[in-house]
Design a protein around this motif. Structure first.
Motif, short mmCIF file in Angstrom:
data_model
loop_
_atom_site.label_atom_id
_atom_site.label_comp_id
_atom_site.label_asym_id
_atom_site.label_seq_id
_atom_site.Cartn_x
_atom_site.Cartn_y
_atom_site.Cartn_z
N ALA A 1 0.71 -1.33 -0.05
CA ALA A 1 0.05 0.02 0.12
C ALA A 1 0.68 1.21 0.13
CB ALA A 1 -1.08 0.05 1.32
N ALA A 2 2.09 1.02 0.44
CA ALA A 2 2.88 2.29 0.64
C ALA A 2 3.27 2.96 -0.73
CB ALA A 2 4.27 1.87 1.30
N PHE B 1 -2.17 7.94 9.56
CA PHE B 1 -0.69 7.12 9.42
C PHE B 1 0.48 8.18 9.06
CE2 PHE B 1 1.46 4.42 6.15
CZ PHE B 1 2.35 3.45 7.23
N ASN C 1 -8.87 6.31 5.54
CA ASN C 1 -8.08 5.17 6.06
C ASN C 1 -9.25 4.40 7.02
OD1 ASN C 1 -5.92 4.25 8.27
ND2 ASN C 1 -6.36 2.98 6.71
N ASN D 1 -5.88 2.96 10.96
CA ASN D 1 -4.74 2.83 11.78
C ASN D 1 -4.30 4.39 12.33
OD1 ASN D 1 -2.10 2.73 13.09
ND2 ASN D 1 -1.15 2.05 10.97
N ASP E 1 -7.32 4.26 1.57
CA ASP E 1 -6.36 3.59 2.05
C ASP E 1 -6.82 2.24 2.85
OD1 ASP E 1 -3.68 2.62 2.62
OD2 ASP E 1 -3.36 3.93 4.31
N TYR F 1 -6.69 -2.67 5.94
CA TYR F 1 -7.41 -3.21 6.99
C TYR F 1 -8.50 -3.64 6.51
CZ TYR F 1 -3.21 -1.48 9.66
OH TYR F 1 -1.91 -1.15 9.74
N SER G 1 -3.47 -3.48 0.18
CA SER G 1 -2.45 -4.13 0.59
C SER G 1 -2.75 -5.49 0.83
CB SER G 1 -1.67 -3.30 1.49
OG SER G 1 -0.74 -4.27 2.32
N SER H 1 -0.49 -6.94 3.03
CA SER H 1 0.29 -7.01 4.34
C SER H 1 -0.46 -7.62 5.60
CB SER H 1 0.86 -5.64 4.44
OG SER H 1 1.68 -5.17 3.56
N LYS H 2 -1.74 -6.93 5.60
CA LYS H 2 -2.24 -7.36 6.92
C LYS H 2 -3.36 -8.58 6.54
CE LYS H 2 -0.25 -3.49 8.11
NZ LYS H 2 0.77 -3.28 9.26
N ARG I 1 5.39 -7.43 0.26
CA ARG I 1 5.41 -6.30 -0.44
C ARG I 1 4.28 -6.26 -1.81
NH1 ARG I 1 5.10 -3.52 2.55
NH2 ARG I 1 5.68 -1.81 1.50
N1 PLP Z 1 -1.57 2.47 5.29
C1 PLP Z 1 -1.80 2.19 6.47
C2 PLP Z 1 -2.73 2.99 7.27
C3 PLP Z 1 -0.93 1.41 7.03
O1 PLP Z 1 -0.89 1.05 8.60
C4 PLP Z 1 0.15 0.74 6.60
C5 PLP Z 1 1.12 -0.10 7.17
O2 PLP Z 1 1.14 -0.31 8.34
C6 PLP Z 1 0.45 1.19 5.07
C7 PLP Z 1 -0.51 1.85 4.54
C8 PLP Z 1 1.69 0.62 4.25
O3 PLP Z 1 1.24 -0.70 4.32
P1 PLP Z 1 2.24 -1.70 3.39
O4 PLP Z 1 2.89 -2.73 4.19
O5 PLP Z 1 1.12 -2.43 2.35
O6 PLP Z 1 2.89 -0.86 2.49
#
Ligand code: PLP
Length: 396
Positions: free
Chosen positions: A108-109, A133, A178, A182, A216, A219, A244, A246-247, A255
């Motif tokens: 997501a970054a 974030f 978001n 977070n 974004d 989650y 993403s 990731s979670k 990634r």
């Molecule tokens: N956006 C939020 C709100 C996040 O909490 C995070 C990671 O913790 C990201 C983006 C980035 O996630 P990624 O690991 O997919 O780059």
């Protein structure tokens, strides 16, 4: 001394608060034992990826052409992978999506960076909503845009619409949301989402240009009870979804994510090209090939999220008993209680005396609060409760 970018030196050498806490935790673990240090600072999933991830990885590694598997994919991602993801989105959200609307990214970054870079023209601003974030500031400023913050509404962490209305101006290129959030864990209600869409439509009409919505959503699948996360593209056409794995799949180090570019927008073709151009300019080349293929096989799957639900319930119950005021959020794996003194930095320093590692809310644009990442083994939660109780007694 040679000239080197001072801006990048500053970015690379300031340790984040979370990193500081991590280092502190290591020192304390050596002194008192790792089991007596209660680190709630990092949002690294604590559950393993679902079995299908490992099975698919093994199958791909053993049974597919290694040259293709480890080779570059097309810049926007493998077409069959994008088709599989688009099919899943179509089935889940009742809107027809195709592979051509997806641009796969390095998490997501990177999705956010591509979205910001694709949209930004000189003088542009992006609005973020506290608590936010902290990396948004880095991503937005690094493409030459300005970040404007709407203060939090701590009673429920929904959106303060009067404040948002005041902040959106002629230079606003987009608003970043978001949800699940977070650090607050809060999921925006359907009413909040509808009001947001209405406001953005009104602002776009007022200023004569689209105010984009950047959603974004790392989650998205981490919610509790019957909570539904609104699908913002169904409410507001000009939404870029940044997602993403990731979670949801517990794969933060691998990634993988994507940008979903809204095809119904009159600018869709140019915008997709700009997202691809941003990915190129930022040197991403393509998202990781192996994990693209794994994600295609895992559409609709998540890691086992039950431990997060259990941790959340334990902490909420304990916080109510000890007197930590806390909104009970419906998503992500964070709680964001009020600190028991106004100065959240001082409070989190004091918490360290009890080996509780908590992140001050100031870094998320919301002082007077602390973030607790409960993506940790349940055992750590249980062991930490007496420390939370003792800390509260210092104040009550
Ligand atoms: N956006 C939020 C709100 C996040 O909490 C995070 C990671 O913790 C990201 C983006 C980035 O996630 P990624 O690991 O997919 O780059």
């Amino acid at each position: 001394m040679n000239k080197i970018s001072e801006e990048m030196i500053a970015l690379g050498s300031t340790r984040s608060v979370i990193r500081e806490l991590f280092e502190f935790g290591k020192v304390r673990a050596a002194q008192v034992g790792a089991e007596n240090v209660f680190d709630f600072s990092i949002g690294n999933p604590s559950v393993p990826p679902p079995a299908i991830v490992t099975e698919t990885a093994l199958d791909l590694l053993q049974n597919s052409d290694p040259v293709a598997l480890h080779g570059y994919t097309s810049a926007q991602g493998d077409a069959s992978v994008r088709a599989a993801i688009a099919g899943d989105l179509t089935a889940r959200f009742g809107m027809a999506y195709s592979a051509d609307e997806l641009y796969l990214t390095v998490g997501a970054a990177a999705a956010l960076c591509c979205a910001f870079k694709a949209l930004t023209c000189p003088g542009d601003e992006f609005v973020v909503l506290a608590p936010y974030f902290p990396e948004y500031k880095v991503f937005i400023e690094s493409v030459g845009a300005k970040m404007t913050v709407v203060p939090a509404q701590p009673a429920d962490f929904q959106i303060d619409f009067d404040a948002l209305d005041r902040v959106i101006g002629p230079n606003t290129k987009g608003v970043v949301v978001n949800s699940p959030n977070n650090p607050s864990g809060v999921v925006y209600s359907p009413e909040t989402c509808k009001k947001l869409a209405d406001l953005l439509r009104a602002k776009s009409a007022q200023f004569g240009h689209t105010v984009w919505l950047i959603s974004d959503e790392p989650y998205r699948e981490i919610v509790y009870g019957n909570t539904q996360v609104s699908w913002l593209p169904s409410l507001y056409r000009d939404t870029l979804v940044c997602y993403s794995y990731s979670k949801s799949l517990s794969l933060p180090g691998e990634r993988l994510g994507y940008v979903l570019v809204p095809s119904a927008s009159p600018d869709a073709e140019r915008l997709y090209a700009a997202v691809a151009g941003a990915g190129r300019a930022l040197g991403y080349v393509c998202a990781p090939s192996l994990f693209q293929r794994i994600a295609a096989k895992c559409v609709g799957c998540t890691a086992d999220l039950t431990v997060y639900a259990k941790n959340r319930a334990l902490l909420l119950e304990a916080f109510a008993a000890y007197g930590y005021p806390c909104v009970a959020p419906e998503g992500a794996f964070y709680l964001f209680p009020r600190t028991l003194e106004e100065d959240d930095l001082a409070f989190c320093e004091r918490a360290k005396e009890f080996d509780l590692l908590l992140v001050p809310g100031s870094g998320f644009g919301c002082p007077g609060h602390m973030r607790i990442s409960y993506c940790v083994p349940t055992e750590r939660i249980l062991r930490s409760l007496p420390a939370f109780e003792k800390l509260a007694k210092r104040y009550h």
